[in-house]
Design an enzyme around this catalytic site. Structure first.
Site, PDB file in Angstrom:
ATOM      1  N   ASP B  89       0.873  -1.177   0.000  1.00  0.00           N
ATOM      2  CA  ASP B  89       0.000   0.000   0.000  1.00  0.00           C
ATOM      3  C   ASP B  89       0.911   1.227   0.000  1.00  0.00           C
ATOM      4  O   ASP B  89       2.049   1.155   0.470  1.00  0.00           O
ATOM      5  CB  ASP B  89      -0.914   0.015   1.240  1.00  0.00           C
ATOM      6  CG  ASP B  89      -2.187   0.822   1.007  1.00  0.00           C
ATOM      7  OD1 ASP B  89      -3.286   0.235   1.066  1.00  0.00           O
ATOM      8  OD2 ASP B  89      -2.086   2.046   0.764  1.00  0.00           O
ATOM      9  N   LYS B  97       0.687   2.418   6.176  1.00  0.00           N
ATOM     10  CA  LYS B  97      -0.412   1.483   6.383  1.00  0.00           C
ATOM     11  C   LYS B  97       0.091   0.056   6.498  1.00  0.00           C
ATOM     12  O   LYS B  97      -0.423  -0.749   7.284  1.00  0.00           O
ATOM     13  CB  LYS B  97      -1.378   1.559   5.190  1.00  0.00           C
ATOM     14  CG  LYS B  97      -2.654   2.330   5.472  1.00  0.00           C
ATOM     15  CD  LYS B  97      -3.672   2.049   4.380  1.00  0.00           C
ATOM     16  CE  LYS B  97      -4.936   2.859   4.635  1.00  0.00           C
ATOM     17  NZ  LYS B  97      -5.957   2.650   3.583  1.00  0.00           N
ATOM     18  N   ASN B 120       3.898   2.755  -4.257  1.00  0.00           N
ATOM     19  CA  ASN B 120       2.793   2.943  -5.186  1.00  0.00           C
ATOM     20  C   ASN B 120       3.073   2.129  -6.442  1.00  0.00           C
ATOM     21  O   ASN B 120       3.960   2.471  -7.225  1.00  0.00           O
ATOM     22  CB  ASN B 120       2.657   4.436  -5.514  1.00  0.00           C
ATOM     23  CG  ASN B 120       1.479   4.715  -6.424  1.00  0.00           C
ATOM     24  OD1 ASN B 120       0.910   3.803  -7.016  1.00  0.00           O
ATOM     25  ND2 ASN B 120       1.109   5.987  -6.523  1.00  0.00           N
ATOM     26  N   ASN B 155      -9.253   1.107  -7.375  1.00  0.00           N
ATOM     27  CA  ASN B 155      -9.345   1.890  -8.606  1.00  0.00           C
ATOM     28  C   ASN B 155      -8.863   1.081  -9.805  1.00  0.00           C
ATOM     29  O   ASN B 155      -8.129   0.092  -9.684  1.00  0.00           O
ATOM     30  CB  ASN B 155      -8.562   3.203  -8.465  1.00  0.00           C
ATOM     31  CG  ASN B 155      -7.074   2.965  -8.302  1.00  0.00           C
ATOM     32  OD1 ASN B 155      -6.341   2.869  -9.285  1.00  0.00           O
ATOM     33  ND2 ASN B 155      -6.613   2.837  -7.055  1.00  0.00           N
ATOM     34  N   CYS B 197      -8.054 -12.197 -18.720  1.00  0.00           N
ATOM     35  CA  CYS B 197      -7.309 -11.307 -17.830  1.00  0.00           C
ATOM     36  C   CYS B 197      -8.144 -10.051 -17.631  1.00  0.00           C
ATOM     37  O   CYS B 197      -9.229  -9.914 -18.192  1.00  0.00           O
ATOM     38  CB  CYS B 197      -5.915 -10.998 -18.383  1.00  0.00           C
ATOM     39  SG  CYS B 197      -5.800  -9.556 -19.456  1.00  0.00           S
ATOM     40  N   CYS B 200      -8.847  -8.342 -20.871  1.00  0.00           N
ATOM     41  CA  CYS B 200      -9.540  -9.103 -21.916  1.00  0.00           C
ATOM     42  C   CYS B 200     -10.970  -8.635 -22.104  1.00  0.00           C
ATOM     43  O   CYS B 200     -11.490  -8.620 -23.206  1.00  0.00           O
ATOM     44  CB  CYS B 200      -9.588 -10.596 -21.542  1.00  0.00           C
ATOM     45  SG  CYS B 200      -8.101 -11.519 -21.960  1.00  0.00           S
ATOM     46  N   CYS B 221     -16.632  11.349  -2.101  1.00  0.00           N
ATOM     47  CA  CYS B 221     -16.440  10.324  -1.081  1.00  0.00           C
ATOM     48  C   CYS B 221     -17.329   9.149  -1.397  1.00  0.00           C
ATOM     49  O   CYS B 221     -18.549   9.248  -1.366  1.00  0.00           O
ATOM     50  CB  CYS B 221     -16.784  10.890   0.292  1.00  0.00           C
ATOM     51  SG  CYS B 221     -16.870   9.638   1.568  1.00  0.00           S
ATOM     52  N   CYS B 274      -6.787  -9.767 -27.003  1.00  0.00           N
ATOM     53  CA  CYS B 274      -6.563  -8.929 -25.821  1.00  0.00           C
ATOM     54  C   CYS B 274      -5.486  -7.880 -26.105  1.00  0.00           C
ATOM     55  O   CYS B 274      -4.478  -8.161 -26.766  1.00  0.00           O
ATOM     56  CB  CYS B 274      -6.140  -9.801 -24.632  1.00  0.00           C
ATOM     57  SG  CYS B 274      -5.833  -8.853 -23.136  1.00  0.00           S
TER      58      CYS B 274
END
Lengths: 357, 357
Positions: B89, B97, B120, B155, B197, B200, B221, B274
């Site tokens: 994280d 974290k 990241n 995300n 995947c 795909c 939020c 793909c």
């Protein structure tokens, strides 16, 4: 039952008064800042999932059994900001299990009113205290009784005691369980008089593929998986939230077979020949109140239709109220009849599927 | 792919050697005492759910994203006694974290080897470290690489990065997600070359009813419910356990619509067109190894049939081996073909159902 009817009429009144959505009480702030633990919960309201999330502050929930499922359920409700949480267990972990839970939970969310009951509900004295506490006024005098009881016990006898108490009080409750082999579980909604009680339908006792009376035998250690416990607690509390905050559909019964990720559902009518006299009494009351319930439901639907006409249609657009012919009768709630063959066959099918895993 | 084949052959060897069940290594004691945290897990073995629960000590799992789902998943795997846990994280909560998680988890179960990666993965440098750590030998030299990656990010971009890394490494992973309105979620198994995947099938990105690229916008939020997080984490880790310990059926895709307690499932073949070159390369390898895989599977089935005849029949009872005609060919794994129309229609149907809730 009268309580239920009163609740219906209160809803009706609330609908007629139509409070201004902009004037919501801001006790539970929706402000998005790190210091506000409720912003991500209040977002449910902004997104239209829940009408009024803050009502959760008004509700009291009792959790019986603070073990694998009960302790996770208690933590979830605490994080959700439930108003008041009553915890029951007879066991100790150094201090009593319920005191230990109160200590942990008050650290997670000090806004929740926590009550610790270290007692064995299967004893005469324990049962009396249990029953009394479910009816009692909360310490701040704000709440009377509880809104929901969650049973998270691990044996048949304790379930029958929770069933007895809730049948006597006409108290809605939810049952949960995990099988002895730890790979399946279930939750169930029980509304005295309206749905099957725990004594109505003996097969439910073994729905998870194990005779629960064999649990907790001397020297026998049931398996346990934190995953199964977490899923069952999550499904249980999610349905508790749907029930309390009136969103989505509350599942009457939901099984979890983790080996196949299979989730059987079913509905069970109460059994007029149920061995539990309080259940039979609640069934009678439920039938007697049917006409009043139908009338209230009809009035509510009409008020909603009228409100929709008045407020929701685009300007200049007119919609007629449904006439008597096209008006759809509210579906009559199930009030009588033994468990019919279809129910039993479906139940057997689902039990077989669960057990054949 | 070669690795997979070797694993199959190892299983075959193990079957031929038939170790005496009474001679199980007792590193993880099944003794039922309060001081033994594993007794309720080892009961899974005694009850015949898992062949060898102690193998969990040999496995390494990487968890990317230590938020609502990831932190619960990490705790569950820690309580289950996983051998090694790699945590990723970029965020901080006072300390990083991942360090905070290591602190909490080592308190829960000091037997788990915990590795903290505060980085990241969507940066070039972060991605390199991420990729390197997934291949690296563990500090005690016992493990090489990881056995499973769990994606618990919130995300689209981060999911595509995990997808890229796992496609490059031929690393099996599981994806998880919760919708922005907090009332639905999903888990998905991704085996490079064998299943679709993450690149795909673009529709999967919105399977939870929300364009995930809109998440994490400034000032927006997303809603969050501990219940939905708990259920998704529980389903994810349960499937991880089934995958690692080889019991039950691992779900290729499992959705959770909490408003209706509806759990859609589906299977997705890889897309030969793909956009991810590493995925296309893994698909080619998977096809090339099909004959060897079929032969190994057939040999394994024959060995099992033979072993069953030799050891499992009651004394004096004889069963003939199946003859060539009745011998059932192992089902050929899916190796080619675009996503066909049926798949797409089924997918659309399930997406519609999810979104119409």
């Amino acid at each position: 039952m009268e309580e239920e009817l009163r609740a219906l009429l209160r809803d009706l009144d609330a609908l007629k008064q139509r409070p201004d959505p902009a004037a919501i009480d801001r006790d539970m702030s929706a402000e998005v800042v790190d210091s506000n633990p409720y912003s991500r919960l209040m977002a449910l309201q902004r997104m239209g999932i829940v009408d009024n999330y803050e009502r959760i502050r008004d509700y009291s929930v009792a959790i019986v059994g603070i073990g694998g499922v009960g302790s996770v359920a208690a933590e979830m409700l605490t994080r959700c900001g439930i108003g008041r949480l009553l915890l029951y267990d007879y066991d100790t972990v150094g201090m009593t299990k319920t005191d230990a839970a109160v200590q942990t939970l008050s650290g997670i969310n000090p806004d929740v009113a926590l009550e610790s009951y270290s007692l064995n509900i299967t004893t005469v004295k324990g049962f009396e205290t249990f029953l009394g506490s479910l009816k009692a006024r909360s310490s701040d005098g704000h709440n009377t009784g509880v809104d929901l009881v969650l049973s998270c016990v691990d044996n048949y006898e304790a379930r029958m005691v929770v069933n007895q108490a809730c049948n006597e009080l006409g108290q809605t409750w939810m049952e949960s369980g995990v099988s002895e082999d730890a790979v399946s579980g279930h939750i169930q909604l029980l509304v005295p008089g309206e749905t099957a009680c725990f004594a109505c339908a003996p097969p439910l006792v073994v729905a998870s593929g194990v005779d629960e009376r064999t649990l907790k035998r001397e020297g026998v250690c049931a398996a346990s998986l934190p995953t199964t416990m977490g899923v069952v607690a999550g499904l249980l509390v999610q349905n508790a939230l749907k029930y309390l905050l009136k969103f989505g559909q509350v599942s009457p019964y939901l099984g979890y077979n983790s080996l196949k990720d299979y989730f059987p559902t079913m509905e069970m009518k109460p059994n007029p020949q149920c061995s539990n006299p309080a259940c039979v009494q609640r069934q009678k009351e439920y039938m007697q109140l049917k006409p009043a319930r139908d009338a209230a439901a009809k009035a509510k639907m009409e008020a909603e239709a009228s409100a929709a006409d008045e407020y929701s249609l685009p300007e200049g657009l007119v919609r007629e109220l449904p006439n008597a012919d096209s008006y759809q009768e509210p579906v009559a709630p199930v009030t009588s009849g033994a468990i019919d063959d279809d129910d039993l066959e479906e139940l057997q099918r689902q039990l077989d599927a669960l057990n054949s895993s």
